[in-house]
Scaffold this motif. Structure first.
Motif, PDB file in Angstrom:
ATOM      1  N   MET A 266      51.755  37.574  58.111  1.00  0.00           N
ATOM      2  CA  MET A 266      51.006  38.123  57.701  1.00  0.00           C
ATOM      3  C   MET A 266      49.816  36.520  57.438  1.00  0.00           C
ATOM      4  O   MET A 266      50.517  35.099  57.138  1.00  0.00           O
ATOM      5  CB  MET A 266      51.412  38.707  56.285  1.00  0.00           C
ATOM      6  CG  MET A 266      50.048  38.814  55.411  1.00  0.00           C
ATOM      7  SD  MET A 266      50.633  39.002  53.865  1.00  0.00           S
ATOM      8  CE  MET A 266      51.678  41.579  54.278  1.00  0.00           C
ATOM      9  N   ALA A 267      48.783  36.408  57.091  1.00  0.00           N
ATOM     10  CA  ALA A 267      47.680  36.081  57.375  1.00  0.00           C
ATOM     11  C   ALA A 267      47.409  35.399  55.775  1.00  0.00           C
ATOM     12  O   ALA A 267      47.886  35.734  55.087  1.00  0.00           O
ATOM     13  CB  ALA A 267      45.936  36.715  57.951  1.00  0.00           C
ATOM     14  N   SER A 268      47.077  34.105  56.325  1.00  0.00           N
ATOM     15  CA  SER A 268      47.520  33.480  54.753  1.00  0.00           C
ATOM     16  C   SER A 268      45.562  32.859  54.442  1.00  0.00           C
ATOM     17  O   SER A 268      45.112  33.086  55.365  1.00  0.00           O
ATOM     18  CB  SER A 268      48.115  31.944  55.032  1.00  0.00           C
ATOM     19  OG  SER A 268      47.513  31.506  56.363  1.00  0.00           O
TER      20      SER A 268
ATOM     21  N   ARG B 106      40.846  28.496  58.091  1.00  0.00           N
ATOM     22  CA  ARG B 106      40.440  27.513  59.597  1.00  0.00           C
ATOM     23  C   ARG B 106      39.815  28.350  60.359  1.00  0.00           C
ATOM     24  O   ARG B 106      38.762  27.726  61.339  1.00  0.00           O
ATOM     25  CB  ARG B 106      41.844  27.326  60.195  1.00  0.00           C
ATOM     26  CG  ARG B 106      41.803  26.577  61.633  1.00  0.00           C
ATOM     27  CD  ARG B 106      43.633  26.450  61.737  1.00  0.00           C
ATOM     28  NE  ARG B 106      44.001  26.085  60.915  1.00  0.00           N
ATOM     29  CZ  ARG B 106      45.189  26.753  60.478  1.00  0.00           C
ATOM     30  NH1 ARG B 106      45.857  27.711  60.091  1.00  0.00           N
ATOM     31  NH2 ARG B 106      46.314  26.252  59.663  1.00  0.00           N
ATOM     32  N   LEU B 107      39.701  30.005  60.617  1.00  0.00           N
ATOM     33  CA  LEU B 107      38.726  30.888  61.301  1.00  0.00           C
ATOM     34  C   LEU B 107      37.473  30.725  61.250  1.00  0.00           C
ATOM     35  O   LEU B 107      36.585  30.722  62.436  1.00  0.00           O
ATOM     36  CB  LEU B 107      40.079  32.140  61.542  1.00  0.00           C
ATOM     37  CG  LEU B 107      38.966  32.926  62.616  1.00  0.00           C
ATOM     38  CD1 LEU B 107      38.950  32.469  64.278  1.00  0.00           C
ATOM     39  CD2 LEU B 107      39.624  34.307  61.949  1.00  0.00           C
ATOM     40  N   ALA B 108      37.015  30.555  59.721  1.00  0.00           N
ATOM     41  CA  ALA B 108      36.020  30.477  59.187  1.00  0.00           C
ATOM     42  C   ALA B 108      34.780  29.008  59.752  1.00  0.00           C
ATOM     43  O   ALA B 108      34.106  29.222  59.146  1.00  0.00           O
ATOM     44  CB  ALA B 108      36.178  31.704  57.573  1.00  0.00           C
TER      45      ALA B 108
ATOM     46  N   ALA C  82      35.924  36.558  59.209  1.00  0.00           N
ATOM     47  CA  ALA C  82      37.516  35.503  59.148  1.00  0.00           C
ATOM     48  C   ALA C  82      38.352  36.902  58.069  1.00  0.00           C
ATOM     49  O   ALA C  82      39.720  37.481  59.029  1.00  0.00           O
ATOM     50  CB  ALA C  82      37.152  33.936  58.987  1.00  0.00           C
ATOM     51  N   ILE C  83      37.988  37.456  57.497  1.00  0.00           N
ATOM     52  CA  ILE C  83      39.058  38.054  56.672  1.00  0.00           C
ATOM     53  C   ILE C  83      39.176  38.884  56.991  1.00  0.00           C
ATOM     54  O   ILE C  83      40.479  39.853  57.707  1.00  0.00           O
ATOM     55  CB  ILE C  83      38.585  38.140  55.148  1.00  0.00           C
ATOM     56  CG1 ILE C  83      38.513  36.979  54.359  1.00  0.00           C
ATOM     57  CG2 ILE C  83      39.194  39.327  54.233  1.00  0.00           C
ATOM     58  CD1 ILE C  83      37.998  37.282  53.238  1.00  0.00           C
ATOM     59  N   GLU C  84      38.421  39.973  58.076  1.00  0.00           N
ATOM     60  CA  GLU C  84      38.475  41.055  57.992  1.00  0.00           C
ATOM     61  C   GLU C  84      39.281  40.673  59.881  1.00  0.00           C
ATOM     62  O   GLU C  84      39.604  41.842  60.511  1.00  0.00           O
ATOM     63  CB  GLU C  84      36.401  42.190  58.950  1.00  0.00           C
ATOM     64  CG  GLU C  84      36.985  43.310  59.487  1.00  0.00           C
ATOM     65  CD  GLU C  84      35.759  44.048  59.617  1.00  0.00           C
ATOM     66  OE1 GLU C  84      35.743  44.618  60.428  1.00  0.00           O
ATOM     67  OE2 GLU C  84      35.109  43.274  59.122  1.00  0.00           O
ATOM     68  N   THR C  85      39.151  40.007  60.597  1.00  0.00           N
ATOM     69  CA  THR C  85      40.000  39.490  62.178  1.00  0.00           C
ATOM     70  C   THR C  85      40.957  39.454  62.299  1.00  0.00           C
ATOM     71  O   THR C  85      42.104  40.036  62.790  1.00  0.00           O
ATOM     72  CB  THR C  85      39.328  38.222  62.115  1.00  0.00           C
ATOM     73  OG1 THR C  85      37.423  38.589  63.066  1.00  0.00           O
ATOM     74  CG2 THR C  85      39.543  37.887  63.635  1.00  0.00           C
ATOM     75  N   LEU C  86      41.701  38.783  60.633  1.00  0.00           N
ATOM     76  CA  LEU C  86      42.647  38.002  60.048  1.00  0.00           C
ATOM     77  C   LEU C  86      44.009  39.020  59.802  1.00  0.00           C
ATOM     78  O   LEU C  86      44.663  39.140  59.381  1.00  0.00           O
ATOM     79  CB  LEU C  86      42.929  36.883  59.242  1.00  0.00           C
ATOM     80  CG  LEU C  86      42.456  35.811  60.419  1.00  0.00           C
ATOM     81  CD1 LEU C  86      42.387  34.598  59.411  1.00  0.00           C
ATOM     82  CD2 LEU C  86      43.095  35.740  61.780  1.00  0.00           C
TER      83      LEU C  86
END
Length: 331
Positions: free
Chosen positions: A1-3, A9-11, A39-43
């Motif tokens: 699960m993404a943190s 990091r992604l954004a 980033a939230i949507e991607t992860l």
């Protein structure tokens, strides 16, 4: 699960910026907010609101906990749960359900509910019931939906069964029906007693003879629905009914009544009229002809109970939510 760190990091932003995007998006520049949201949507990141609540953050999302006794496991009152979820979401609250059946460990369910630290609790039941509220819930912000407490110390929202049934009978009288066969739900139920009282009151107020009311309560338990067959047959000597309308305790009884009447070659409503109760979702229009019934306002009950918590209403009495007559084609 993404943190949260993965999102940052992604954004290519700080953890603080991600937190602001979730809790106070108005503080960010539109382009930064969009970057974080992508980033939230991607992860597929899901914010951990419960953890934030434990840490005591002022930006936490308020939560409604639902203790659902048989409500979420039957098709008859699940709209209460749906309404609570949708109303909470509309006001930026979250909700969760702890479902229990009559045979479950009640104390365990209450402990599970309280462990989530909800800001308010809705106790709801399938079918109008008189419930005992455990001591462990007495200090919570508690509201009852479709049930009442024996000591009457908690606010409650319940169907106005009396006036709903009364209006239905008045309409039948207005249309000229004078020989009702009333097949009620069990007398052990609160609604069964209330609806019978309403029928008798409407009949008496119209100055019609009490002896023309043919009244029966089904025994408690789903297996007794089939008793409707004998009850109707017993009132059809030589195949001819001695009644002109069947007043049904709920739409399930009406479903059986339709089958029996139609199998005898009786036409609805020209020969015999039928009045249901509940307006079961997705069912009334499937009767042929469509069933006239009295609506149980489950959605409105869930909505009012949720707003009671969100709006911090102070009253502790019982509110009766209207049950409207839905006239279709069966009388």
């Amino acid at each position: 699960m993404a943190s949260l760190k993965d999102v940052a990091r992604l954004a290519s932003v700080s953890l603080m910026t991600v937190s602001r995007a979730i809790n106070n998006p108005e503080l960010l520049k539109p382009e930064t907010l969009k970057q974080v949201q992508q980033a939230i949507e991607t992860l597929n990141y899901v914010p951990d609101f419960s953890a934030r609540k434990i840490r005591g953050k002022s930006s936490r999302v308020s939560t409604v906990g639902v203790l659902a006794l048989d409500t979420a496991t039957t098709p008859f009152s699940v709209e209460i749960i749906l309404s609570i979820e949708q109303t909470a979401r509309q006001f930026g609250w979250s909700s969760f359900v702890v479902n229990i059946t009559s045979n479950d460990d009640y104390d365990r369910a209450v402990r599970q509910l309280l462990s989530q630290r909800p800001d308010g609790i809705i106790y709801t039941t399938m079918g109008l019931r008189d419930v005992i509220i455990p001591e462990s819930l007495h200090k919570s912000r508690l509201v009852l939906a479709n049930c009442i407490s024996q000591d009457k110390q908690f606010p409650a929202y319940i169907p106005d069964d009396f006036n709903g049934q009364y209006a239905g009978i008045c309409r039948l009288i207005e249309k000229g029906y004078k020989k009702p066969l009333c097949l009620y739900i069990p007398k052990e139920t609160l609604a069964g007693k209330i609806r019978r009282e309403a029928v008798e009151a409407a009949w008496a107020n119209a100055k019609l003879p009490a002896e023309s009311l043919m009244q029966y309560h089904l025994e408690f338990g789903d297996e007794h629905y089939i008793d409707v067959v004998d009850l109707i047959n017993n009132h059809c000597p030589d195949g001819q009914p001695d009644f002109d309308v069947v007043v049904c305790g709920n739409d399930r009884i009406a479903f059986l009544a339709y089958q029996i009447l139609l199998s005898k070659g009786l036409r609805i409503p020209s020969d015999i009229a039928v009045l249901g109760y509940d307006n079961m979702i997705g069912v009334g229009e499937l009767f042929y002809p469509p069933l006239s019934t009295i609506t149980l306002p489950h959605y409105q009950i869930g909505q009012e109970a949720t707003l009671h918590i969100i709006e911090e209403r102070q009253h502790t009495d019982t509110q009766h939510v209207p049950c409207d007559l839905l006239e279709r084609s069966s009388f």
